[in-house]
Design a protein around this motif. Structure first.
Motif, short mmCIF file in Angstrom:
data_model
loop_
_atom_site.label_atom_id
_atom_site.label_comp_id
_atom_site.label_asym_id
_atom_site.label_seq_id
_atom_site.Cartn_x
_atom_site.Cartn_y
_atom_site.Cartn_z
N LYS A 152 0.82 -1.21 0.00
CA LYS A 152 0.00 0.00 0.00
C LYS A 152 0.85 1.26 0.00
O LYS A 152 0.38 2.34 -0.32
CB LYS A 152 -0.89 0.02 1.25
CG LYS A 152 -1.78 -1.20 1.40
CD LYS A 152 -2.45 -1.20 2.76
CE LYS A 152 -3.24 -2.48 3.00
NZ LYS A 152 -3.83 -2.51 4.36
N TYR A 153 2.12 1.09 0.40
CA TYR A 153 2.96 2.26 0.59
C TYR A 153 4.06 2.43 -0.46
O TYR A 153 4.48 3.54 -0.76
CB TYR A 153 3.65 2.19 1.97
CG TYR A 153 2.72 2.01 3.13
CD1 TYR A 153 1.65 2.88 3.31
CD2 TYR A 153 2.90 0.99 4.04
CE1 TYR A 153 0.79 2.73 4.39
CE2 TYR A 153 2.05 0.83 5.12
CZ TYR A 153 0.99 1.71 5.28
OH TYR A 153 0.15 1.54 6.35
N VAL A 154 4.56 1.27 -0.95
CA VAL A 154 5.72 1.35 -1.84
C VAL A 154 5.49 0.49 -3.07
O VAL A 154 4.55 -0.30 -3.13
CB VAL A 154 7.00 0.87 -1.11
CG1 VAL A 154 7.39 1.79 0.01
CG2 VAL A 154 6.81 -0.55 -0.58
N SER A 155 6.37 0.64 -4.04
CA SER A 155 6.25 -0.12 -5.28
C SER A 155 6.56 -1.59 -5.03
O SER A 155 7.26 -1.93 -4.07
CB SER A 155 7.23 0.43 -6.31
OG SER A 155 8.56 0.17 -5.92
N PRO A 156 6.06 -2.50 -5.90
CA PRO A 156 6.37 -3.93 -5.74
C PRO A 156 7.87 -4.21 -5.69
O PRO A 156 8.31 -5.10 -4.96
CB PRO A 156 5.72 -4.57 -6.97
CG PRO A 156 4.61 -3.63 -7.34
CD PRO A 156 5.12 -2.25 -7.00
N ALA A 157 8.65 -3.49 -6.45
CA ALA A 157 10.10 -3.70 -6.45
C ALA A 157 10.69 -3.40 -5.08
O ALA A 157 11.58 -4.10 -4.60
CB ALA A 157 10.76 -2.82 -7.51
N PHE A 189 6.42 5.95 -6.17
CA PHE A 189 6.93 4.59 -6.17
C PHE A 189 8.12 4.44 -7.12
O PHE A 189 9.10 3.75 -6.80
CB PHE A 189 5.83 3.61 -6.58
CG PHE A 189 4.75 3.42 -5.53
CD1 PHE A 189 4.89 3.95 -4.25
CD2 PHE A 189 3.59 2.72 -5.82
CE1 PHE A 189 3.92 3.77 -3.29
CE2 PHE A 189 2.60 2.54 -4.86
CZ PHE A 189 2.78 3.06 -3.59
N LYS A 190 8.02 5.07 -8.26
CA LYS A 190 9.09 4.98 -9.25
C LYS A 190 10.41 5.48 -8.68
O LYS A 190 11.48 4.96 -9.03
CB LYS A 190 8.70 5.80 -10.48
CG LYS A 190 9.77 5.91 -11.54
CD LYS A 190 9.35 6.88 -12.63
CE LYS A 190 10.51 7.14 -13.60
NZ LYS A 190 10.17 8.17 -14.60
N ASN A 191 10.37 6.43 -7.79
CA ASN A 191 11.59 7.02 -7.23
C ASN A 191 11.92 6.48 -5.84
O ASN A 191 12.56 7.15 -5.03
CB ASN A 191 11.45 8.54 -7.19
CG ASN A 191 11.53 9.16 -8.57
OD1 ASN A 191 12.61 9.30 -9.14
ND2 ASN A 191 10.36 9.50 -9.13
N MET A 231 1.35 12.62 1.30
CA MET A 231 2.49 12.61 2.22
C MET A 231 3.30 11.34 1.92
O MET A 231 2.77 10.25 1.88
CB MET A 231 2.02 12.58 3.68
CG MET A 231 3.17 12.47 4.68
SD MET A 231 2.58 12.40 6.39
CE MET A 231 4.12 12.07 7.25
N ALA A 232 4.59 11.56 1.68
CA ALA A 232 5.47 10.44 1.37
C ALA A 232 6.81 10.65 2.06
O ALA A 232 7.10 11.75 2.55
CB ALA A 232 5.64 10.30 -0.14
N PHE A 233 7.62 9.59 2.09
CA PHE A 233 8.97 9.74 2.62
C PHE A 233 9.91 8.82 1.85
O PHE A 233 9.49 7.83 1.23
CB PHE A 233 9.05 9.46 4.13
CG PHE A 233 8.38 8.18 4.57
CD1 PHE A 233 9.07 6.98 4.57
CD2 PHE A 233 7.06 8.19 5.01
CE1 PHE A 233 8.47 5.81 5.00
CE2 PHE A 233 6.45 7.02 5.44
CZ PHE A 233 7.16 5.82 5.44
N PHE A 234 11.18 9.16 1.91
CA PHE A 234 12.20 8.45 1.15
C PHE A 234 13.32 8.02 2.12
O PHE A 234 13.74 8.81 2.95
CB PHE A 234 12.77 9.35 0.05
CG PHE A 234 11.76 9.73 -1.00
CD1 PHE A 234 11.76 9.10 -2.23
CD2 PHE A 234 10.78 10.71 -0.75
CE1 PHE A 234 10.82 9.44 -3.20
CE2 PHE A 234 9.85 11.05 -1.71
CZ PHE A 234 9.86 10.42 -2.94
#
Length: 881
Positions: free
Chosen positions: A598-603, A662-664, A677-680
């Motif tokens: 739900k939060y990040v890409s499958p990769a 997600f791509k980044n 709202m996102a975080f890296f």
């Protein structure tokens, strides 16, 4: 309960089960075969155990024996040269006489001469004369294929049946072989008259049945073949009767015979005070209860040599090969029995009798009798009778059945072979084939050399046996299939000379189950606490170390341990723990994948699940980058659209923007209406989290232009966004209650990112980053410093930057940024008039709306109209969040 605790409990459970099974299994293998309970499962485990131990035989380097033994081989070459076997007894007599004249200590025959040589009656006479002339140097052979497992009391009957079928000629008074066994009072009674009467009746019945079936009136009318058949039938009938003796199937205890038979029984016990007055049923019960199963294997219907040969022979030995449950030969019985009548029931093996004649030696088998009557083999000793007094030279490590493990020297021909044809010539030398140690390869190599006949055969113990393939005396052994049967006897004979025996740990049944539990538990604790790779490495090291120890004990100490269960316990414990861990980890991975998808890409999810260290649930302190994006004026837009249309607009906007996060390598924290709202930098650690956040922001603006055109074409409201980015220490993990949790970030650094997103409204910008983010990305991205602000709730000012592009700015953008920077520097130097001119020029040259320059033109005018105080630091204080 934690995974580690459950893993340890699983390991302990497996070890406990193996210990429990070990007590049963080792008791089973430690019990003589004749006394074992029938158990296909335990027998199957024993086969696996035996086959596993065979690996040790194959890995052990071959050795060379100097024992004075040799095999006189009736080999293929001899058969080709002399003729098909069996040969004439005259030839056997000639060969035997030659060997004895050459000084052989003894000649033992792994061959039976069961029938007279009808074509040449003088041949038997010639061989009998050689035997009669050398009774203490010739050992005849005998065998039986009738392994019997009767009720213990029926040994009395078997002993008499053995004597009645030629046993009195097979077993003569043997000063070299003694049995020390406590006898029962019933053993000492004279049973011969009783059984003579019973056996005569049985034999007459068999004779009458055969004569009737053949239409004959008397035995004289039978052919030689029919007479032999009658003899075999009568012999078999006696042992078959013994199987029923004193049971409900005893034919002599039928109502029509019981009265006559009772008298015979009472005659037997007439001299026994405690038996003579018993009623027959009580006597029968007393006899049946008086005996326990004897541990030494018992055979019936022994095949004797022809009477003419057997009569002059002092010594007859058994050449029965004892097979393990899988048909392999690993053990060698030193003696057999037929009943347990001392002096007449026990038959030594060929290897033992040959060795005893080499001394002269005397063997003593000492049996122990427990209070309950259970018999066990206590000792087997060899004494040198040439000394006065005689001295014990060896105590052999026989098992409970009187068997020794065969200590093979190597593959066949490890001991001297002499082709039988070599003994029918006048040559003074003899060709001997044997294995010799090659000093370079450290392997036994088969070589044939010539020796002086007298020197070679002098004082040697010889065994005569068939090795020709067509004679089929071949056995399976741990080292190879098709091992010549006679060499089994020769190998054990050499073992007896060398006194270099394989032995088993006599405390195995008591201690190995404990080793299984203690060792298995210790390993389980280690495997439970270690990671998968460390556990596997530890497991491999343990197996290799155990194998090395096991092999060392076998090679250097001749100790053969039933180690199969130790390996099996290790494999089972390790496997059970790893399977549990696997399914536990898989369950965790599924839960994590469901959560983080739900939060990040499958990769990113896949990368996260590769290593649990990527995730520390419950919160951890990390330096990361927070990202906030918000749609400008969304409240106004939402008021103009019906709910379903508003939902469609949000989906059209949020879906591509989330894909860019997600791509980044970003993690979606939450949607707050129209805001993202996102975080890296979490859950998977990312050293380039600030750069990924900045790239995400720039790509979001590119996507925004596409969406603006798409919305315009569909008649949807125009949208614009603002983005705030900050880098710093923050807490990341699953936060919330025991009921509901959310994987999120918290801390002042997160709050600052949120403030920066709102600052865009003040400056007319779209992307504002903090000085902390700028310091991380300034080598890869271009940004201009637009202010120094003190956000609400903070005392320390923060330099803020507008993110312009990735890489260096080009052409006009670079010029305008340089012009803005000049005005910005003048502004902070309080040269407001000069700064205003520069900002105005910059705004004019920009060729488009430049709200930041416009903002500073207004500020410069304000300070020109109303100069700032002397301690002015150029910091702008935000009045709103």
């Amino acid at each position: 309960m934690k995974t580690e605790k459950i893993s340890i409990l699983i390991g302990i459970t497996v070890s406990a089960l193996f210990m429990w099974f070990g007590f049963h299994y080792f008791k089973y293998v430690d019990t003589p075969a004749i006394q074992r309970p029938y158990s296909p499962f335990l027998e199957g485990i024993e086969v696996l155990d035996l086959r596993f131990n065979d690996i040790k035989y194959k890995l052990r380097p071959p050795s060379q024996s100097q024992a004075p033994v040799a095999l006189i081989a009736i080999d293929d070459a001899s058969v080709r040269e002399i003729g098909r076997f069996p040969w004439s007894r005259e030839m056997v007599a000639e060969m035997t006489d030659n060997l004895l004249k050459l000084g052989a200590k003894s000649v033992s025959f792994d061959v039976i001469f069961a029938e007279p040589e009808t074509s040449n009656p003088q041949a038997d006479t010639a061989f009998a004369k050689v035997i009669a002339d050398n009774p203490d140097r010739i050992v005849l052979g005998t065998f039986s294929e009738n392994l019997i497992d009767f009720q213990p009391h029926q040994d009395l009957c078997v002993a008499e049946a053995f004597l009645a079928t030629g046993g009195d000629q097979l077993v003569k008074i043997n000063p070299s072989f003694a049995i020390d066994e406590e006898t029962h009072a019933i053993d000492d009674l004279n049973w011969a008259p009783l059984f003579t009467t019973l056996f005569q009746t049985i034999q007459e019945r068999e004779q009458n049945d055969l004569l009737k079936s053949l239409g004959k009136k008397s035995p004289e009318e039978l052919s030689t073949f029919q007479k032999n058949n009658l003899k075999a039938r009568q012999s078999l009938a006696l042992f078959e009767y013994c199987k029923t003796w004193l049971t409900k199937h005893d034919i002599f205890l039928s109502p029509e015979n019981i009265a006559q038979v009772e008298t015979l029984y009472h005659d037997v016990v007439a001299e026994a005070p405690d038996l003579k007055n018993l009623k027959f049923e009580d006597l029968r019960s007393r006899i049946r209860k008086a005996y326990k199963t004897h541990p030494i294997p018992q055979y019936g219907e022994w095949t004797p040599n022809t009477l003419e040969l057997q009569t002059p022979a002092n010594y007859t030995s058994s050449f029965i090969a004892q097979l393990d449950a899988d048909g392999y030969v690993r053990r060698y019985p030193l003696f057999f029995r037929s009943g347990h009548k001392l002096g007449t029931s026990f038959i030594p093996s060929m290897a033992l009798q040959s060795f005893l004649l080499s001394g002269p030696y005397r063997a003593e088998l000492k049996m122990a009798t427990a209070k309950d009557g259970e018999k066990s083999l206590e000792q087997f000793n060899i004494y040198d009778t040439s000394k006065e007094p005689e001295i014990k030279i060896a105590s052999y490590p026989v098992d409970g059945s009187g068997q020794l493990l065969i200590n093979y020297y190597g593959r066949q021909m490890s001991l001297p072979y002499v082709s039988a044809k070599e003994l029918f010539n006048d040559e003074t030398t003899v060709k001997v084939t044997t294995s010799v140690m090659n000093q370079e390869s450290k392997q036994l190599v088969i070589e044939t050399k010539e020796y002086d006949k007298k020197e070679f055969f002098k004082d040697r113990s010889l065994i005569v046996g068939a090795t020709a393939v067509g004679l089929y005396d071949l056995r399976n052994t741990p080292l190879e299939a098709n091992y010549p049967g006679p060499e089994l006897h020769l190998t054990m004979l050499a073992n007896l000379f060398d006194k270099h025996f394989l032995k088993q740990w006599n405390q195995e049944a008591q201690w190995l189950p404990v080793v299984l539990f203690v060792g298995g538990t210790a390993l389980a604790v280690a495997w439970a606490l270690l990671g998968s790779l460390s556990s596997l490495l530890g497991f491999v090291i343990f197996i290799l170390a155990l194998g090395a120890l096991d092999l060392w004990l076998f090679i250097k100490n001749n100790l053969l341990v039933h180690s199969f269960l130790i390996y099996a316990c290790a494999f089972a414990g390790f496997g059970a723990i790893q399977v549990f861990k696997y399914f536990t980890e898989e369950k965790k991975k599924k839960e994590l994948k469901s959560t983080f998808s739900k939060y990040v890409s499958p990769a990113v999810v896949d990368e996260l699940l590769k290593d649990a260290a990527n995730l520390k649930l419950g919160g951890r302190r990390e330096r990361m980058t927070a990202f906030f994006s918000d749609v400008r004026g969304f409240t106004t837009i939402s008021e103009k659209l019906p709910p379903e249309e508003l939902s469609r607009v949000l989906n059209l906007y949020l879906t591509p923007m989330t894909d860019i996060v997600f791509k980044n390598s970003g993690t979606l924290d939450k949607y707050m209406g129209d805001a993202i709202m996102a975080f890296f930098g979490a859950p998977v650690k990312d050293p380039h989290h600030a750069a990924h956040a900045c790239r995400c922001a720039l790509e979001s603006l590119v996507k925004l232009k596409e969406l603006q055109k798409e919305f315009s074409d569909k008649g949807l409201p125009h949208i614009d966004i603002g983005i705030g980015i900050n880098t710093g220490e923050m807490s990341v993990g699953n936060m919330g209650s025991n009921i509901v949790q959310n994987y999120t970030v918290m801390g002042d650094s997160v709050n600052l990112a949120s403030r920066l997103e709102g600052i865009n409204k003040e400056y007319g910008t779209r992307i504002v980053i903090s000085e902390f983010t700028y310091n991380d990305v300034k080598e890869a991205f271009t940004a201009r410093e637009i202010d120094r602000v003190r956000v609400k709730g903070k005392l320390e000012p923060v330099r803020i930057f507008e993110l312009v592009c990735e890489g260096a700015a080009k052409d006009k953008t670079a010029e305008l940024m340089a012009s803005f920077q000049m005005g910005y520097d003048l502004y902070h130097q309080k040269r407001f008039a000069e700064a205003k001119e520069v900002f105005e020029k910059a705004q004019t040259n920009w060729g488009a709306e430049e709200p930041v320059s416009q903002l500073y033109i207004e500020r410069c005018q304000e300070y020109l109209d109303s100069p700032p105080p002397p301690d002015w630091d150029g910091v702008y204080v935000m009045k709103t969040k």
